[in-house]
Design an enzyme around this catalytic site. Structure first.
Site, mmCIF file in Angstrom:
data_model
loop_
_atom_site.group_PDB
_atom_site.id
_atom_site.type_symbol
_atom_site.label_atom_id
_atom_site.label_comp_id
_atom_site.label_asym_id
_atom_site.label_seq_id
_atom_site.Cartn_x
_atom_site.Cartn_y
_atom_site.Cartn_z
ATOM 1 N N ARG A 13 0.847 -1.210 0.000
ATOM 2 C CA ARG A 13 0.000 0.000 0.000
ATOM 3 C C ARG A 13 0.879 1.255 0.000
ATOM 4 N NH1 ARG A 13 -0.870 4.625 2.875
ATOM 5 N NH2 ARG A 13 -0.772 3.523 4.860
ATOM 6 N N ASP A 14 1.386 1.655 1.139
ATOM 7 C CA ASP A 14 2.218 2.871 1.209
ATOM 8 C C ASP A 14 3.423 2.741 0.273
ATOM 9 O OD1 ASP A 14 3.398 5.269 2.056
ATOM 10 O OD2 ASP A 14 2.893 4.927 4.147
ATOM 11 N N HIS A 204 4.083 5.179 12.702
ATOM 12 C CA HIS A 204 4.316 5.017 11.259
ATOM 13 C C HIS A 204 5.302 6.105 10.844
ATOM 14 C CE1 HIS A 204 2.560 4.436 7.031
ATOM 15 N NE2 HIS A 204 3.158 5.601 6.904
ATOM 16 N N HIS A 206 8.422 7.710 8.282
ATOM 17 C CA HIS A 206 9.112 7.778 6.987
ATOM 18 C C HIS A 206 10.548 8.227 7.230
ATOM 19 C CE1 HIS A 206 5.873 7.088 3.973
ATOM 20 N NE2 HIS A 206 5.136 7.245 5.060
ATOM 21 N N CYS A 237 3.683 9.286 -0.057
ATOM 22 C CA CYS A 237 2.281 9.649 -0.256
ATOM 23 C C CYS A 237 2.177 10.540 -1.481
ATOM 24 C CB CYS A 237 1.748 10.375 0.975
ATOM 25 S SG CYS A 237 0.091 11.041 0.718
ATOM 26 N N ASN A 246 8.971 4.614 3.655
ATOM 27 C CA ASN A 246 8.734 4.206 5.035
ATOM 28 C C ASN A 246 10.030 3.689 5.632
ATOM 29 O OD1 ASN A 246 5.791 3.264 3.748
ATOM 30 N ND2 ASN A 246 5.726 4.100 5.802
HETATM 31 N N1 COA Z 1 -13.051 4.153 -3.923
HETATM 32 C C1 COA Z 1 -13.269 4.222 -5.238
HETATM 33 N N2 COA Z 1 -13.899 5.259 -5.832
HETATM 34 C C2 COA Z 1 -14.324 6.262 -5.046
HETATM 35 C C3 COA Z 1 -14.129 6.248 -3.662
HETATM 36 C C4 COA Z 1 -13.450 5.145 -3.110
HETATM 37 N N3 COA Z 1 -13.188 5.063 -1.802
HETATM 38 N N4 COA Z 1 -14.654 7.367 -3.141
HETATM 39 C C5 COA Z 1 -15.176 8.068 -4.163
HETATM 40 N N5 COA Z 1 -14.967 7.404 -5.317
HETATM 41 C C6 COA Z 1 -15.347 7.806 -6.676
HETATM 42 C C7 COA Z 1 -16.787 8.270 -6.752
HETATM 43 O O1 COA Z 1 -17.623 7.164 -6.937
HETATM 44 C C8 COA Z 1 -16.740 9.163 -7.960
HETATM 45 O O2 COA Z 1 -16.681 8.373 -9.122
HETATM 46 P P1 COA Z 1 -17.232 8.903 -10.555
HETATM 47 O O3 COA Z 1 -16.396 10.086 -10.895
HETATM 48 O O4 COA Z 1 -17.015 7.740 -11.441
HETATM 49 O O5 COA Z 1 -18.658 9.238 -10.268
HETATM 50 C C9 COA Z 1 -15.385 9.858 -7.812
HETATM 51 O O6 COA Z 1 -14.592 8.965 -7.040
HETATM 52 C C10 COA Z 1 -15.477 11.191 -7.128
HETATM 53 O O7 COA Z 1 -16.183 11.033 -5.904
HETATM 54 P P2 COA Z 1 -16.122 12.126 -4.751
HETATM 55 O O8 COA Z 1 -16.827 11.612 -3.554
HETATM 56 O O9 COA Z 1 -16.541 13.457 -5.314
HETATM 57 O O10 COA Z 1 -14.595 12.111 -4.443
HETATM 58 P P3 COA Z 1 -13.514 13.255 -4.618
HETATM 59 O O11 COA Z 1 -13.265 13.580 -6.035
HETATM 60 O O12 COA Z 1 -13.848 14.346 -3.654
HETATM 61 O O13 COA Z 1 -12.210 12.444 -4.108
HETATM 62 C C11 COA Z 1 -11.395 10.694 -2.674
HETATM 63 C C12 COA Z 1 -12.140 11.999 -2.773
HETATM 64 C C13 COA Z 1 -11.178 10.433 -1.198
HETATM 65 C C14 COA Z 1 -12.187 9.561 -3.285
HETATM 66 C C15 COA Z 1 -10.031 10.783 -3.410
HETATM 67 O O14 COA Z 1 -9.419 12.011 -3.094
HETATM 68 C C16 COA Z 1 -9.112 9.647 -3.033
HETATM 69 O O15 COA Z 1 -9.345 8.504 -3.383
HETATM 70 N N6 COA Z 1 -8.004 9.926 -2.325
HETATM 71 C C17 COA Z 1 -7.056 8.921 -1.952
HETATM 72 C C18 COA Z 1 -6.114 9.471 -0.927
HETATM 73 C C19 COA Z 1 -4.978 8.528 -0.665
HETATM 74 O O16 COA Z 1 -4.993 7.357 -0.944
HETATM 75 N N7 COA Z 1 -3.909 9.084 -0.106
HETATM 76 C C20 COA Z 1 -2.724 8.363 0.196
HETATM 77 C C21 COA Z 1 -2.808 7.617 1.481
HETATM 78 S S1 COA Z 1 -2.932 8.586 2.931
HETATM 79 ZN ZN ZN Z 2 3.090 6.623 5.078
#
Ligand code: COA
Ligand code: ZN
Length: 305
Positions: A13-14, A204, A206, A237, A246
């Site tokens: 993951r990370d 956790h 880094h 990240c 990490n």
């Molecule tokens: N898994 C898969 N798809 C997701 C989801 C999830 N957990 N949450 C939202 N979505 C999809 C929605 O269904 C939507 O899809 P569409 O465009 O096909 O309709 C799209 O993402 C946008 O949804 P929305 O709720 O408006 O999300 P957003 O654009 O505000 O994005 C996150 C928010 C959280 C989904 C996005 O920023 C994200 O995935 N971030 C990951 C952060 C991360 O992993 N960081 C590193 C580790 S700390």
């Molecule tokens: Zn981390």
């Protein structure tokens, strides 16, 4: 019997979420299979996030459906309730949610305000309790935020207090960009251990400033016995610029072994996983002790567990 230290291996993951090289699902599967044989008690297989936000993590539900039959705790990171539901439906019974200590990090990472993020944490932990899912709450950028700078200790203690009222299975203090130092770690973790006990706390780190393993040592001194780490020291990240890998699993295992603490890690197996990672990434991977361990691990580890 040596005292136990729990390592949660987070390379799938990370380790992979910010790599310029995107591993195929088959490669991610092979990595999980390899890491599942290293003796770590916990393994984070990926995240249930938007594939537009983090394409490296697309397809984690498929990995969840073919987990190796090892007696491990498999976890996944989820950014929101939708991710929680997807992971729960994929059978993931331990989930990590990343709550950042600052407004801007939450906005950049999960597009929510600080207030919305804490409210979401409460919703997810409550839902998880009724669905028999354990939540590891991550308090990210707990020492410094890439956007807002240093985070005050009192801010983290207050946020930790709020999160602990939710009664999560674990609270993980995360130094997302690797800006912590051993004195700050010892002070923060000692305060938290005094308030909540060490059992549900973890760290956790880094290794951005080469203090990863020093910070692990400081946390051990404060009584912490649970750590995240990545085989080969991979990690970063996508939304925290400047974050390096990490702290490496082999470095923590080696430190603990030399301190008479038991991680249960089979170093020969871990070195094989790191070789596999190097092959998949296309460049040698390895923590600070890796070069030495490859030839000399038997000097400190027994040859099998
Ligand atoms: N898994 C898969 N798809 C997701 C989801 C999830 N957990 N949450 C939202 N979505 C999809 C929605 O269904 C939507 O899809 P569409 O465009 O096909 O309709 C799209 O993402 C946008 O949804 P929305 O709720 O408006 O999300 P957003 O654009 O505000 O994005 C996150 C928010 C959280 C989904 C996005 O920023 C994200 O995935 N971030 C990951 C952060 C991360 O992993 N960081 C590193 C580790 S700390
Ligand atoms: Zn981390």
């Amino acid at each position: 019997m040596a005292e136990r230290v729990i390592v949660k291996e987070v390379a799938p993951r990370d380790g992979l979420q910010a790599q310029p090289v995107h591993l195929s699902l088959e490669q991610r599967q092979r990595l999980i299979e390899s890491l599942a044989k290293t003796g770590v008690p916990e393994l984070e297989i990926g995240s249930f996030v938007s594939p537009k936000a983090v394409p490296q993590m697309a397809g984690t539900e498929q990995l969840a459906s073919q987990l190796p039959a090892q007696p491990l705790i498999y976890s996944a990171l989820v950014p929101n309730m939708k991710g929680f539901e997807l992971a729960r439906d994929a059978g993931i019974k331990t989930q990590a949610i990343a709550i950042s200590a600052t407004e801007q990090m939450n906005q950049n990472n999960i597009r929510k305000s600080l207030t919305e993020t804490f409210a979401m944490a409460a919703d997810i932990v409550k839902r998880a309790a009724s669905d028999s899912v354990d939540i590891h709450v991550y308090l990210a950028v707990a020492f410094e935020c890439p956007y807002e700078g240093r985070v005050a200790l009192r801010t983290i203690l207050a946020q930790a207090a709020e999160l602990m009222t939710l009664n999560p299975a674990r609270l993980v203090i995360a130094d997302t960009i690797g800006a912590a130092d051993p004195a700050a770690v010892k002070e923060m973790m000692s305060e938290l251990v005094a308030a909540y006990g060490a059992e549900r706390l973890a760290c956790h780190f880094h290794d951005t400033r080469a203090l990863g393993i020093a910070n692990v040592y400081a946390a051990l001194e404060a009584g912490i016995r649970q750590f995240d780490s990545s085989a080969g020291g991979l990690g970063g990240c996508p939304f925290a610029p400047g974050a390096k890998g990490n702290v490496a699993t082999e470095d923590i295992a080696s430190l603990c072994q030399q301190m008479g603490l038991d991680t249960g890690i089979d170093m020969a197996a871990l070195l094989e996983s790191i070789a596999l990672l190097s092959e998949f990434i296309g460049a040698p991977q390895g923590g600070r002790s890796h070069y030495w361990l490859v030839k000399n691990w038997q000097k400190i580890f027994a040859s099998s567990h």
